[in-house]
Design a protein around this motif. Structure first.
Motif, PDB file in Angstrom:
ATOM      1  N   ASP A 204       0.839  -1.211   0.000  1.00  0.00           N
ATOM      2  CA  ASP A 204       0.000   0.000   0.000  1.00  0.00           C
ATOM      3  C   ASP A 204       0.867   1.250   0.000  1.00  0.00           C
ATOM      4  O   ASP A 204       0.619   2.202  -0.740  1.00  0.00           O
ATOM      5  CB  ASP A 204      -0.894   0.028   1.251  1.00  0.00           C
ATOM      6  CG  ASP A 204      -1.997  -1.016   1.154  1.00  0.00           C
ATOM      7  OD1 ASP A 204      -2.203  -1.534   0.037  1.00  0.00           O
ATOM      8  OD2 ASP A 204      -2.610  -1.333   2.191  1.00  0.00           O
ATOM      9  N   GLU A 205       1.863   1.207   0.874  1.00  0.00           N
ATOM     10  CA  GLU A 205       2.755   2.363   0.995  1.00  0.00           C
ATOM     11  C   GLU A 205       3.472   2.631  -0.330  1.00  0.00           C
ATOM     12  O   GLU A 205       3.550   3.780  -0.777  1.00  0.00           O
ATOM     13  CB  GLU A 205       3.782   2.051   2.095  1.00  0.00           C
ATOM     14  CG  GLU A 205       4.612   3.234   2.498  1.00  0.00           C
ATOM     15  CD  GLU A 205       5.575   2.885   3.616  1.00  0.00           C
ATOM     16  OE1 GLU A 205       5.283   1.966   4.404  1.00  0.00           O
ATOM     17  OE2 GLU A 205       6.624   3.533   3.688  1.00  0.00           O
ATOM     18  N   ILE A 208       1.104   4.175  -2.868  1.00  0.00           N
ATOM     19  CA  ILE A 208       0.861   5.605  -2.594  1.00  0.00           C
ATOM     20  C   ILE A 208       2.082   6.426  -3.002  1.00  0.00           C
ATOM     21  O   ILE A 208       1.964   7.486  -3.626  1.00  0.00           O
ATOM     22  CB  ILE A 208       0.506   5.823  -1.109  1.00  0.00           C
ATOM     23  CG1 ILE A 208      -0.867   5.212  -0.827  1.00  0.00           C
ATOM     24  CG2 ILE A 208       0.501   7.312  -0.756  1.00  0.00           C
ATOM     25  CD1 ILE A 208      -1.145   4.965   0.622  1.00  0.00           C
ATOM     26  N   MET A 209       3.262   5.899  -2.672  1.00  0.00           N
ATOM     27  CA  MET A 209       4.491   6.610  -3.047  1.00  0.00           C
ATOM     28  C   MET A 209       4.521   6.856  -4.550  1.00  0.00           C
ATOM     29  O   MET A 209       4.857   7.935  -5.022  1.00  0.00           O
ATOM     30  CB  MET A 209       5.723   5.774  -2.658  1.00  0.00           C
ATOM     31  CG  MET A 209       6.033   5.787  -1.182  1.00  0.00           C
ATOM     32  SD  MET A 209       7.208   4.492  -0.773  1.00  0.00           S
ATOM     33  CE  MET A 209       8.698   5.422  -0.702  1.00  0.00           C
ATOM     34  N   LYS A 210       4.138   5.803  -5.312  1.00  0.00           N
ATOM     35  CA  LYS A 210       4.199   5.940  -6.773  1.00  0.00           C
ATOM     36  C   LYS A 210       3.112   6.881  -7.288  1.00  0.00           C
ATOM     37  O   LYS A 210       3.339   7.631  -8.236  1.00  0.00           O
ATOM     38  CB  LYS A 210       4.092   4.566  -7.424  1.00  0.00           C
ATOM     39  CG  LYS A 210       5.304   3.704  -7.063  1.00  0.00           C
ATOM     40  CD  LYS A 210       5.738   2.823  -8.192  1.00  0.00           C
ATOM     41  CE  LYS A 210       7.100   2.241  -7.883  1.00  0.00           C
ATOM     42  NZ  LYS A 210       7.576   1.349  -8.928  1.00  0.00           N
ATOM     43  N   TYR A 211       1.925   6.855  -6.654  1.00  0.00           N
ATOM     44  CA  TYR A 211       0.855   7.761  -7.082  1.00  0.00           C
ATOM     45  C   TYR A 211       1.238   9.219  -6.864  1.00  0.00           C
ATOM     46  O   TYR A 211       0.870  10.077  -7.651  1.00  0.00           O
ATOM     47  CB  TYR A 211      -0.444   7.472  -6.326  1.00  0.00           C
ATOM     48  CG  TYR A 211      -1.201   6.279  -6.839  1.00  0.00           C
ATOM     49  CD1 TYR A 211      -1.467   6.128  -8.202  1.00  0.00           C
ATOM     50  CD2 TYR A 211      -1.660   5.300  -5.974  1.00  0.00           C
ATOM     51  CE1 TYR A 211      -2.156   5.024  -8.671  1.00  0.00           C
ATOM     52  CE2 TYR A 211      -2.357   4.192  -6.438  1.00  0.00           C
ATOM     53  CZ  TYR A 211      -2.599   4.065  -7.789  1.00  0.00           C
ATOM     54  OH  TYR A 211      -3.277   2.980  -8.263  1.00  0.00           O
ATOM     55  N   VAL A 212       1.961   9.507  -5.783  1.00  0.00           N
ATOM     56  CA  VAL A 212       2.285  10.910  -5.531  1.00  0.00           C
ATOM     57  C   VAL A 212       3.574  11.330  -6.233  1.00  0.00           C
ATOM     58  O   VAL A 212       3.996  12.471  -6.105  1.00  0.00           O
ATOM     59  CB  VAL A 212       2.356  11.263  -4.024  1.00  0.00           C
ATOM     60  CG1 VAL A 212       1.006  11.085  -3.358  1.00  0.00           C
ATOM     61  CG2 VAL A 212       3.415  10.483  -3.308  1.00  0.00           C
TER      62      VAL A 212
END
Lengths: 302, 228
Positions: A204-205, A208-212
Motif C-alpha cells: 500500500d505504501e 501511494i508513493m508511486k501515485y504521488v
C-alpha cells in the motif's frame, strides 16, 4: 537523491529489517551459513593450494649438457632458463658434486669401491641444472623449450608427479567453485524472498508513493539498504567465528600432531583473512543487493 | 489540461475497457464522470494515471504525452496529479500528520517546507486538532479529508477522485464535495468518477456519462444521460 532523503531511506531500510524480524534473521542466518561454508572452503583450498605450490616447487626438471661444454655456454643456458616465467629457480650441480652425491648414496660403508676411480671422475659429463617450477602444469612446455636449446644433451622430467599435482589442484578448485556457486545462489534466492515479503507488507505504501510521484530510485532504496545490511551482517558473523576457529584449529593441529609439521605447511591466519575478510564482505553485500534487485524487478511495479 | 483522442483500451480476451473515447478538460474545470458498473469509468481513471496503457489513441495530461511517458518521466508527471480513492488508502502505522507529510517526503520536499505545507492542508480540511491521531481513530469522512489533504499537499494541477464518497453517508459526502469545490476554486482541475447521482445533481457541474466503454453524453451543467 538529497542527503535528507538518504537518511530517510536508510532509516526505512532498518525499519524494514525490524518489521520482518523473523525473515530478516532467517536471511542473515542463511547468508551466515553460506559465507561460513565459503570461508571453510576458501581456507581449505587456499591451504591446499599453498601446500600444492610448495610441492610443485619441489618438482625439478634435470638438464644434462653436451660433453666438454664451455662455462660461458652453461651460463647462457642458465640465463635463458631462468628468464622463463614458469621457472622458480635453477640450481647447478657440478660433475664433482654429482660424483660426491653418488658415492654418498651408493658406496656408503663400502668407500673402498670408489677408491678404484682415484682422481678419475666417471661422472665428468654429468654436470646438470635442476630446474624448479612454480606451476607443475607448465612442465611439458618447459621441457620442450629446454630440449631445443643448443648444448643440451638430455632433459629428465617427472611427468607423473607433475600431472597428478596439477590435476589434483584443478579438481579441488572446480569442486570448491561449484559448491560455492550453489551456496551463493541459494543465499540470493532466500534474500529475494525476504525482500519480496517486505515489499508485500508495504504494498500500500509503495503504491501511494508511486501515485504521488516518487521515483523508482526513491521507492527501491530502502529495500537495497535492507538487502545490503542483511548481507553485511550475514557475512560479518561467520568471519568472526572463522577467524577464531582457524587460529585455534591450526595451532591445535600443529601443537598436538607434531608429525604434521613436516607434511602440512599451513598458511598463517593473517594470510588467509587478508583475502577472506574483504571477499566475504563484498560477497555479502553483493548477495544482498542482488536479492533486492531480483525482488524489486518482479514486485515493485504499480 | 486533460485531452484524450480516440482512446480505446481492450483487456485480455477482447474485453473492452473503453472504446474510442475523446475528451477534453480545460484548466480549472470541475467534471463528473458517471455511469453504471462496467461502463468504463475506472478504466478511464487508470488510463489517466498510466496504470494502464491505451490499445490505441492518444492521452495528454498537463501538456505531457502520456503514451510515451517512461518509468523515469512518469513520477514527475504524477507529481502534478493528486489522487483520491474510495477506500482512502491511508497508512495506518502513522499519524494523520505523517500521512500527509509522507506525500511531500517522497518527492523530497525540504523538511521546513513540509511542516508549513502540512499544517496549511490540515487547516484547509479542518483537522488541525487531529494531527496526532491515527487514521483508525477517525470517522470515514475524516479519513477521506486526510486523503484529500495528502492529494493536495503537493499542489497538483489536477485532482482525480475515484468514487470519493463511495463509503460515506450523504452529509459527509456533501462535506467532501465542498472540499473538492474549494480546491477547484483555488485553481485545481478536478475530475470525479462517481455513481452518486444525488451529489452530481447538487453540485450542478459538467457531467460526462459513460456506458459500455463509450461517452454517451457530455453535459455542461448537471445534465444526466442515465439513471441509477
Amino acid at each position: 537523491m538529497k542527503i535528507n532523503s538518504a537518511g530517510y531511506q536508510i532509516r526505512q531500510g532498518f525499519k524494514n529489517i525490524h518489521r520482518n524480524k523473523l525473515f530478516s534473521v532467517a536471511s542473515i542466518a542463511t547468508i551466515a551459513a553460506c559465507i561460513f561454508l565459503f570461508g571453510v572452503f576458501y581456507s581449505m583450498v587456499s591451504n591446499f593450494q599453498y601446500m600444492m605450490d610448495n610441492a610443485e616447487k619441489q618438482i625439478a626438471v634435470t638438464v644434462y649438457f653436451d660433453a666438454n661444454i664451455p662455462e660461458s655456454k652453461l651460463d647462457d643456458i642458465e640465463d635463458k632458463i631462468s628468464a622463463r616465467s614458469e621457472v622458480d629457480r635453477v640450481e647447478y650441480t657440478s660433475p664433482e658434486q654429482a660424483w660426491s652425491d653418488f658415492q654418498r648414496q651408493y658406496f656408503e660403508g663400502k668407500e673402498y669401491l670408489a677408491e678404484g676411480f682415484k682422481d678419475d671422475n666417471p661422472l665428468a659429463n654429468s654436470g646438470s641444472f635442476s630446474v624448479y617450477l612454480n606451476k607443475a602444469a607448465a612442465q611439458e612446455g618447459l621441457v620442450t623449450y629446454i630440449e631445443g636449446l643448443d648444448g643440451v644433451r638430455q632433459v629428465n622430467k617427472n611427468n607423473e608427479v607433475a600431472k597428478n599435482i596439477a590435476t589434483g589442484a584443478r579438481l579441488v578448485e572446480y569442486v570448491a567453485a561449484a559448491v560455492i556457486i550453489i551456496l551463493l545462489a541459494v543465499a540470493v534466492f532466500l534474500i529475494t524472498n525476504t525482500i519480496v515479503l517486505g515489499i508485500t507488507v508495504r504494498k500500500d505504501e509503495i503504491s501511494i508513493m508511486k501515485y504521488v510521484g516518487a521515483t523508482d530510485a526513491f521507492v527501491d532504496a530502502p529495500f537495497f539498504v535492507e538487502g545490503i545490511v542483511i548481507g553485511l551482517i550475514g557475512s560479518a558473523i561467520p568471519l568472526v567465528v572463522l577467524f577464531f576457529l582457524y587460529k585455534h584449529i591450526v595451532s591445535y593441529i600443529l601443537g598436538h600432531f607434531s608429525v604434521m609439521k613436516g607434511i602440512f605447511d599451513f598458511l598463517p591466519t593473517a594470510n588467509v583473512f587478508v583475502v577472506l575478510i574483504p571477499v566475504s564482505l563484498i560477497l555479502g553485500l553483493a548477495i544482498g543487493a542482488l536479492g533486492s534487485f531480483f525482488a524489486l524487478r518482479k514486485h515493485s511495479n504499480v | 489540461m486533460i485531452r484524450m483522442e480516440n482512446v480505446s483500451m481492450t483487456y485480455a480476451k477482447d474485453i473492452v475497457g473503453i472504446s474510442n473515447v475523446s475528451l477534453h478538460v480545460e484548466k480549472g474545470d470541475f467534471v463528473f464522470v458517471v455511469g453504471k458498473s462496467g461502463s468504463g469509468k475506472s478504466t478511464l481513471m487508470k488510463l489517466l494515471l498510466k496504470e494502464l496503457d491505451p490499445t490505441s489513441g492518444k492521452i495528454y495530461i498537463n501538456g505531457h504525452f502520456l503514451n510515451e511517458a517512461t518509468r523515469r518521466t512518469l513520477p514527475y508527471i504524477r507529481r502534478k496529479i493528486g489522487v483520491v480513492f474510495q477506500d482512502f488508502r491511508l497508512l495506518e502505522d502513522r499519524s494523520v500528520y505523517e500521512n500527509i507529510a509522507f506525500a511531500q517526503k517522497v518527492i523530497e520536499t525540504p523538511s521546513d517546507q513540509i511542516k508549513k505545507n502540512v499544517l496549511k492542508m490540515l487547516s484547509m480540511v479542518g483537522l488541525l486538532d487531529k494531527y496526532k491521531s491515527n487514521p483508525k481513530e477517525l470517522s470515514g469522512g475524516e479519513q477521506q479529508r486526510v486523503a484529500i489533504a495528502r492529494a493536495l499537499v503537493n499542489s497538483p494541477d489536477i485532482l482525480l477522485c475515484d468514487e470519493p464518497t463511495g463509503n460515506l453517508d450523504i452529509v459527509t459526502s456533501e462535506e467532501i464535495m465542498k472540499l473538492l469545490k474549494l480546491a477547484n476554486d483555488q485553481g485545481t482541475t478536478v475530475l470525479v468518477v462517481t455513481h452518486n447521482l444525488d451529489i452530481v445533481q447538487q453540485m450542478n457541474m459538467r457531467t460526462i456519462t459513460m456506458s459500455e466503454g463509450k461517452i454517451i453524453s457530455d453535459m455542461a451543467k448537471g445534465g444526466l444521460a442515465y439513471e441509477d
